[in-house]
Design a protein around this motif. Structure first.
Motif, short mmCIF file in Angstrom:
data_model
loop_
_atom_site.label_atom_id
_atom_site.label_comp_id
_atom_site.label_asym_id
_atom_site.label_seq_id
_atom_site.Cartn_x
_atom_site.Cartn_y
_atom_site.Cartn_z
N VAL A 122 51.88 35.74 58.70
CA VAL A 122 51.34 34.48 59.20
C VAL A 122 50.11 34.79 60.04
O VAL A 122 50.15 35.57 60.97
CB VAL A 122 52.38 33.71 60.06
N GLY A 123 48.98 34.16 59.66
CA GLY A 123 47.74 34.41 60.38
C GLY A 123 47.68 33.67 61.70
O GLY A 123 47.30 34.22 62.72
N ASP A 124 48.07 32.42 61.71
CA ASP A 124 48.01 31.60 62.92
C ASP A 124 49.11 30.55 62.80
O ASP A 124 49.47 30.15 61.69
CB ASP A 124 46.64 30.93 63.03
N ALA A 125 49.63 30.11 63.92
CA ALA A 125 50.67 29.08 63.90
C ALA A 125 50.20 27.89 64.73
O ALA A 125 49.64 28.06 65.81
CB ALA A 125 51.97 29.64 64.47
N GLU A 126 50.44 26.72 64.20
CA GLU A 126 50.08 25.48 64.89
C GLU A 126 51.30 24.57 64.88
O GLU A 126 51.91 24.35 63.83
CB GLU A 126 48.92 24.81 64.15
N VAL A 127 51.67 24.07 66.04
CA VAL A 127 52.83 23.20 66.16
C VAL A 127 52.36 21.83 66.63
O VAL A 127 51.64 21.73 67.62
CB VAL A 127 53.87 23.78 67.14
N GLU A 128 52.79 20.81 65.90
CA GLU A 128 52.47 19.44 66.29
C GLU A 128 53.78 18.76 66.67
O GLU A 128 54.72 18.70 65.88
CB GLU A 128 51.82 18.69 65.13
N LEU A 129 53.84 18.26 67.88
CA LEU A 129 55.02 17.55 68.38
C LEU A 129 54.83 16.06 68.10
O LEU A 129 53.83 15.48 68.53
CB LEU A 129 55.20 17.81 69.87
N VAL A 130 55.75 15.47 67.34
CA VAL A 130 55.64 14.06 66.98
C VAL A 130 56.90 13.32 67.44
O VAL A 130 57.95 13.91 67.61
CB VAL A 130 55.45 13.87 65.46
N TRP A 131 56.75 12.02 67.63
CA TRP A 131 57.89 11.19 68.05
C TRP A 131 58.21 10.12 67.01
O TRP A 131 59.15 9.35 67.19
CB TRP A 131 57.61 10.55 69.41
N ASP A 132 57.41 10.07 65.94
CA ASP A 132 57.64 9.05 64.92
C ASP A 132 57.78 9.75 63.58
O ASP A 132 56.85 10.47 63.16
CB ASP A 132 56.45 8.08 64.89
N PRO A 133 58.87 9.66 62.90
CA PRO A 133 60.04 8.87 63.24
C PRO A 133 60.87 9.56 64.32
O PRO A 133 60.87 10.78 64.40
CB PRO A 133 60.82 8.81 61.92
N PRO A 134 61.54 8.78 65.13
CA PRO A 134 62.37 9.38 66.18
C PRO A 134 63.55 10.15 65.58
O PRO A 134 64.05 9.79 64.51
CB PRO A 134 62.84 8.19 67.01
N TRP A 135 63.97 11.18 66.28
CA TRP A 135 65.10 11.97 65.81
C TRP A 135 66.38 11.17 65.93
O TRP A 135 66.56 10.38 66.87
CB TRP A 135 65.21 13.25 66.65
N ASP A 136 67.28 11.34 64.99
CA ASP A 136 68.63 10.79 65.11
C ASP A 136 69.59 11.78 64.47
O ASP A 136 69.18 12.64 63.68
CB ASP A 136 68.73 9.39 64.48
N PRO A 137 70.87 11.69 64.78
CA PRO A 137 71.84 12.67 64.28
C PRO A 137 71.93 12.74 62.75
O PRO A 137 72.40 13.74 62.21
CB PRO A 137 73.17 12.19 64.87
N GLN A 138 71.45 11.74 62.04
CA GLN A 138 71.48 11.77 60.58
C GLN A 138 70.56 12.85 60.01
O GLN A 138 70.68 13.22 58.86
CB GLN A 138 71.09 10.39 60.02
N LYS A 139 69.64 13.35 60.81
CA LYS A 139 68.70 14.37 60.35
C LYS A 139 69.32 15.77 60.36
O LYS A 139 68.73 16.71 59.83
CB LYS A 139 67.43 14.35 61.22
#
Length: 156
Positions: free
Chosen positions: A127-144
């Motif tokens: 892996v050359g570089d890592a990028e993390v994007e934190l999103v809130w949509d769709p919100p997490w739910d236990p079905q995931k």
């Protein structure tokens, strides 16, 4: 029994300088032979194998394995099986892009978890570089969560 310790000193006018290193002699002893790397440098690099960037590819799977080593501190399940990872992409340049969420915006690790994910994914060989994007949509739910995570938490 009070004994006084005394340190004797001697005053001198000059100290002879230390002997100088003989650089020429050392250079002759340490010099590499010119043909030392000749064979290595003459070899052509092997053609790059496919990066395995697609799902099921080696690099993609190595990134997923790294994500499965990161655990939520409050829940004894890794963040991948918990369903916090929404998307993983490996670019043609072997850069990893991860889209993730947290169980709640008020999660105690909201500030540190994305950084840990970035460090772990960036440490995957290839892996050359890592990028993390934190999103809130769709919100997490236990079905995931995966079935393994539900089983671990007694939800099945």
């Amino acid at each position: 029994m009070n004994q006084e310790r005394r340190i004797e000193t001697e005053e001198v006018g000059a100290v002879p300088p230390p002997p100088r290193a003989r650089v020429e002699e050392a250079r002759e002893m340490l010099e590499r032979k010119k043909d030392y790397l000749e064979g290595f440098l003459a070899q052509k690099p092997a053609p790059a194998e496919p990066a395995g960037a697609e799902p099921g590819g080696d690099l993609y799977e190595a990134v997923i394995d790294a994500l499965k080593e990161i655990y939520d501190p409050e829940i004894p399940v890794n963040i991948y099986d918990l369903g916090l990872i929404y998307h993983v992409e490996i670019t043609p340049e072997n850069h990893a892009k991860v889209k993730m969420t947290l169980t709640t915006p008020h999660c105690p690790v909201a500030e540190s978890m994305p950084g840990e994910v970035e460090l772990r994914v960036g440490a995957v060989p290839g892996v050359g570089d890592a990028e993390v994007e934190l999103v809130w949509d769709p919100p997490w739910d236990p079905q995931k969560m995966t079935d393994e995570a539900r089983l671990e938490l007694g939800m099945l």
